[in-house]
Design an enzyme around this catalytic site. Sequence first.
Site, short mmCIF file in Angstrom:
data_model
loop_
_atom_site.label_atom_id
_atom_site.label_comp_id
_atom_site.label_asym_id
_atom_site.label_seq_id
_atom_site.Cartn_x
_atom_site.Cartn_y
_atom_site.Cartn_z
N ASP A 196 0.83 -1.20 0.00
CA ASP A 196 0.00 0.00 0.00
C ASP A 196 0.87 1.26 0.00
O ASP A 196 0.67 2.17 0.80
CB ASP A 196 -0.95 -0.02 1.20
CG ASP A 196 -2.16 0.89 0.99
OD1 ASP A 196 -2.44 1.24 -0.18
OD2 ASP A 196 -2.84 1.21 1.98
N1 LIG Z 1 2.32 8.93 13.47
C1 LIG Z 1 1.45 9.78 12.96
N2 LIG Z 1 1.59 11.09 13.17
C2 LIG Z 1 0.71 11.99 12.64
N3 LIG Z 1 -0.35 11.65 11.89
C3 LIG Z 1 -0.56 10.34 11.65
C4 LIG Z 1 0.33 9.34 12.16
N4 LIG Z 1 -0.13 8.13 11.76
C5 LIG Z 1 -1.24 8.37 11.04
N5 LIG Z 1 -1.50 9.69 10.95
C6 LIG Z 1 -2.62 10.35 10.23
O1 LIG Z 1 -3.77 9.53 10.28
C7 LIG Z 1 -4.19 9.17 8.95
C8 LIG Z 1 -4.69 7.73 8.96
O2 LIG Z 1 -3.65 6.88 9.41
P1 LIG Z 1 -3.34 5.47 8.74
O3 LIG Z 1 -3.04 5.66 7.28
O4 LIG Z 1 -2.28 4.81 9.54
O5 LIG Z 1 -4.75 4.76 8.95
P2 LIG Z 1 -5.47 3.65 8.08
O6 LIG Z 1 -6.72 3.28 8.78
O7 LIG Z 1 -4.54 2.53 7.82
O8 LIG Z 1 -5.76 4.50 6.76
P3 LIG Z 1 -5.92 4.17 5.21
O9 LIG Z 1 -7.37 4.08 4.95
O10 LIG Z 1 -5.31 5.40 4.52
O11 LIG Z 1 -5.16 2.93 4.87
C9 LIG Z 1 -2.97 9.39 8.07
O12 LIG Z 1 -3.28 9.70 6.73
C10 LIG Z 1 -2.26 10.54 8.77
O13 LIG Z 1 -2.79 11.77 8.31
#
Ligand SMILES: Nc1ncnc2c1ncn2[C@@H]1O[C@H](COP(=O)(O)OP(=O)(O)OP(=O)(O)O)[C@@H](O)[C@H]1O
Length: 466
Positions: A196
Amino acid sequence: MVQIPNTPTLVAEENVNHKRYKAQPQESFAIQQVVKPVPAPEPRFRGPAIKDKSESSRKDRLPVSGEYFENEKGDRFILRQKLGDGAMGHVFLSIFGGRTVAIKTEKYSTGMLPMEIKVLLSIKRNKGSHFCEIIDYGTIRREYNYMVISLLGKDLYRLRAEQPNRSFSLNTTTKIALETLEAIEELHAIGYLSRDVKPSNFAPGMREYGQHKTIYMFDFGLAKKYVDREHKKLKSRGEVGWRGTVRYGSLQAHKRLDLGRRDDIECWFYMLIEMYVGELPWRHMTDRALVGQAKLAVRNESRQVFFNRIPRQFETIMGMIDGYAFEVRPEYKQLKALIMEIRLENGIPDRCKWDWQIEESQHSELTETTSVMSDLAILAEQGITNYTDRAHERIDPLRNGSMSTPPIVNTSNIVEVTKMKGSITRGCSFSQKIKKKYILDFRKTGSASRRCLPVYRRKLCMLFDY
Ligand SMILES: Nc1ncnc2c1ncn2[C@@H]1O[C@H](COP(=O)(O)OP(=O)(O)OP(=O)(O)O)[C@@H](O)[C@H]1O
């Protein structure tokens, strides 16, 4: 926080119609009184949790801003404002051990966070340099899983969207290319694929911790091992269904085939083109099959148009990627050399700022001024529009009964506060500077200002909080 529409990860075939979780209306940024008393925490899981879904689904939920939880050591984590929404959960800002951190949460039964934790723990053991530090993780009352990780800046998707032409300069694009390729290489080196790779899964580190020059990779919800226990490469499983994000997915992903290291590099390639050009030809397409056809077209009939506006090295890179078989190790070194060649040919010096750093310095002055303006608006709301009004009639308690010279809160003060923010970030303490000068100045203006002091102080504090 303004939410910029993102490119959602489609987790698996059956999840194509997955709706993103929407914020609940009762969500508030205020710290609420919650869950009293705090029950003993559930034992922490090590690696993927084994869950009894029938039981968990009854309590399964996502936490909201303002809640807190305690880990088994008794450390308390308050979930402050939401930093981002993912397909599976929320990411919150918090403070732990005197530093700002991010807390990723996911419903107990979702089951993607355990993989992320496993990957981050493995990275930690192998001292990866492009990944968040994992500080804590666990399960809260079988309601949700969490992991505490180091805080990053805005992700690359948002940063690009904020650029005037929705694109980065050649300097920033190539710097990102080198940083993100290094991150992917480190992940591959420990035996994992991301599956991804996309802009919203990369972000620069925080300036406060001297990490702003590094781009970090996060979100390993779709990560998978491509080697077995003996570190032997696993064979392709053939057709396994769709994994990843449509816009950046590789040709193999479009064929629903098993993914390898080459596919992460192909996603990386599309991501870079989008960053530099500002869009991909399939930007407006939602149908996965049509996007796949458009990706084939840039290799055939629309090749010339596609590569017309970008350095020729990108065409070589695409050729290299297309030539890799499933099990082949990508030539990270040669790919990096090609990116370096672009920098050299275009006379880009080594020490160059990211595009968002230039934007940032202009932007911060604006937001600081706006914040102080809104402080003044709050004071005005309380009926205190002219701070000199009643102050003349008051005895200044700080000057042994002599008349004070009341400060006038106007635009020059705003400028002064704005300037002061600069010196504070360079190491001067909040209390010495602001408290002394502004809070005392407000005191001098008499009871009317004293009444509004807490509001003003709180708002000033907010200026200097994250
Ligand atoms: N360590 C971090 N510090 C700051 N912001 C973060 C961090 N981790 C995640 N985020 C924010 O939170 C959002 C979602 O996080 P993440 O991509 O890990 O979640 P997900 O549920 O796996 O999302 P996706 O649907 O994009 O796969 C990110 O796009 C980012 O903006």
